[in-house]
Design a protein around this motif. Structure first.
Motif, PDB file in Angstrom:
ATOM      1  N   SER A  67       0.833  -1.211   0.000  1.00  0.00           N
ATOM      2  CA  SER A  67       0.000   0.000   0.000  1.00  0.00           C
ATOM      3  C   SER A  67       0.870   1.264   0.000  1.00  0.00           C
ATOM      4  N   SER A  69       1.787   5.413  -1.645  1.00  0.00           N
ATOM      5  CA  SER A  69       1.888   6.193  -2.875  1.00  0.00           C
ATOM      6  C   SER A  69       3.010   5.745  -3.807  1.00  0.00           C
ATOM      7  N   ASP A 126       6.744   4.003   5.886  1.00  0.00           N
ATOM      8  CA  ASP A 126       6.722   5.383   6.385  1.00  0.00           C
ATOM      9  C   ASP A 126       8.127   5.842   6.750  1.00  0.00           C
ATOM     10  N   LYS A 136       5.404   1.120   9.505  1.00  0.00           N
ATOM     11  CA  LYS A 136       4.370   1.042   8.482  1.00  0.00           C
ATOM     12  C   LYS A 136       3.015   1.259   9.152  1.00  0.00           C
ATOM     13  N   GLY A 137       2.024   1.600   8.327  1.00  0.00           N
ATOM     14  CA  GLY A 137       0.693   1.807   8.892  1.00  0.00           C
ATOM     15  C   GLY A 137       0.211   3.233   8.802  1.00  0.00           C
ATOM     16  N   CYS A 141      -2.838   0.119   6.970  1.00  0.00           N
ATOM     17  CA  CYS A 141      -2.933  -1.204   6.332  1.00  0.00           C
ATOM     18  C   CYS A 141      -1.962  -2.216   6.936  1.00  0.00           C
ATOM     19  N   GLU A 145      -0.464  -5.913   5.736  1.00  0.00           N
ATOM     20  CA  GLU A 145       0.899  -5.756   5.208  1.00  0.00           C
ATOM     21  C   GLU A 145       1.861  -6.703   5.921  1.00  0.00           C
ATOM     22  N   LYS A 163      12.402   8.747   3.447  1.00  0.00           N
ATOM     23  CA  LYS A 163      12.090   7.656   4.391  1.00  0.00           C
ATOM     24  C   LYS A 163      13.343   6.931   4.873  1.00  0.00           C
TER      25      LYS A 163
HETATM   26  O1  LIG Z   1       2.355   1.325   5.539  1.00  0.00           O
HETATM   27  C1  LIG Z   1       1.679   1.844   4.694  1.00  0.00           C
HETATM   28  C2  LIG Z   1       0.208   1.862   4.722  1.00  0.00           C
HETATM   29  O2  LIG Z   1      -0.268   1.256   5.881  1.00  0.00           O
HETATM   30  C3  LIG Z   1       2.329   2.492   3.518  1.00  0.00           C
HETATM   31  O3  LIG Z   1       3.135   1.597   2.876  1.00  0.00           O
HETATM   32  C4  LIG Z   1       3.110   3.635   4.040  1.00  0.00           C
HETATM   33  O4  LIG Z   1       2.216   4.486   4.751  1.00  0.00           O
HETATM   34  C5  LIG Z   1       3.812   4.413   2.947  1.00  0.00           C
HETATM   35  O5  LIG Z   1       2.918   5.181   2.249  1.00  0.00           O
HETATM   36  P1  LIG Z   1       3.376   6.342   1.283  1.00  0.00           P
HETATM   37  O6  LIG Z   1       4.222   5.714   0.223  1.00  0.00           O
HETATM   38  O7  LIG Z   1       2.077   6.874   0.730  1.00  0.00           O
HETATM   39  O8  LIG Z   1       4.116   7.352   2.102  1.00  0.00           O
END
Ligand SMILES: O=C(CO)[C@H](O)[C@H](O)COP(=O)(O)O
Length: 288
Positions: A67, A69, A126, A136-137, A141, A145, A163
């Motif tokens: 999950s 972007s 994240d 993550k989260g 998700c 995940e 990140k």
């Molecule tokens: O853990 C996640 C969702 O639960 C995503 O992988 C994480 O938040 C990264 O998202 P983004 O690429 O939009 O920053």
């Protein structure tokens, strides 16, 4: 009156016929160069493309799609591997967003209860530390995940350079996402505040909906910030949180990934491997 035009790249090609525009304007619209890609989006795409190129192999049949972007670029690159290889594959989503991506791409959809062993899972993060622990989260998700990360023979993280940190909590300050069953949230919060040392832990509230965020599994999410001392080796606090009654899953993934790919602003990709090696790869424009 001449219609007004948006210059965003998502606008479909404008057909000049019937618009009543002066002749001289028509070629200009047709030949308008596409807007340059946002540098952060470019970094995400670089990381995703390189990770797919290195880890989604022709023999892979069951593929986990995470999950966030960066993941749409993972699916984009997988699609570029061609119809022939993809028609024999099944793709397992980590939530609503990735399910939509798989369905919209016309790829085969499966679930982890049908395929508890996955060849490779690619997912966003994240934040990722120098030892490949990650938070993550951010998208709520992390329960699914983590199941898909555990089910995968190879688990790979993809992200932009923001990140890539030494210690978790450096840039992603909102805290460790914790999925809890709804009726237990107040007790879990109390335990986080008074026993586990996260006085600022809060229930995540929804935007454009009154009340809390509800995960794809019908649960609530708590965000619990911890100080640096806890984040140096996050395994201990991860285990302590998980032991709280009512907690379903903790968004700390400790050394589960084989590698993390970070796209950089200069067009390179940094790959951090679980054994501590860091590779720096300069990508050619045609492959990114
Ligand atoms: O853990 C996640 C969702 O639960 C995503 O992988 C994480 O938040 C990264 O998202 P983004 O690429 O939009 O920053």
């Amino acid at each position: 009156m001449a219609p007004s035009y948006s210059t965003t790249p998502s606008v479909p090609t404008i057909k000049p016929v019937g618009l009543g525009l002066p002749e001289a304007v028509v070629p200009f619209i047709d030949q308008a160069p596409p807007l340059p890609m946002d540098p952060i989006e470019k970094s995400k795409r670089l990381a995703a493309y390189k990770a797919v190129d290195n880890h989604v192999l022709p023999e892979h049949r069951v593929i986990g799609i995470g999950s966030g972007s960066t993941v749409p670029y993972v699916v984009e690159r997988i699609m570029q591997q061609g119809e022939e290889v993809n028609k024999g594959r099944v793709f397992i989503p980590t939530g609503f967003q990735s399910k939509q991506l798989i369905v919209e791409a016309g790829l085969g959809l499966g679930d982890v209860d049908q395929y508890p062993t996955i060849d490779v899972t690619l997912d966003g993060a994240d934040e990722v530390d120098h030892l490949l622990n990650c938070v993550k989260g951010g998208g709520a998700c992390h329960l699914r995940e983590k199941v898909l990360a555990e089910a995968a023979k190879t688990f790979i993280l993809v992200a932009d350079h923001r990140k890539n940190v030494q210690y978790l909590g450096t840039n992603f300050a909102q805290g460790v996402p914790i999925e809890v069953v709804p009726f237990a949230y107040a007790k879990v919060l109390q335990n986080l505040h008074h026993i586990l040392g996260s006085p600022k832990a809060t229930l995540r509230m929804a935007v454009k909906k009154a009340g809390p965020v509800v995960s794809d599994n019908g649960n609530f999410i708590i965000d619990a910030p911890f100080d640096r001392e806890h984040m140096i080796d996050p395994y201990v606090i991860m285990a302590q949180i998980k032991m709280l009654t009512g907690v379903v899953e903790v968004g700390l993934f400790c050394k589960m990934a084989k590698a993390a790919y970070f796209g950089n602003e200069d067009g390179s990709v940094s790959i951090r491997w679980l054994d501590g090696k860091v590779e720096h790869i300069v990508t050619s424009p045609s492959r990114s």
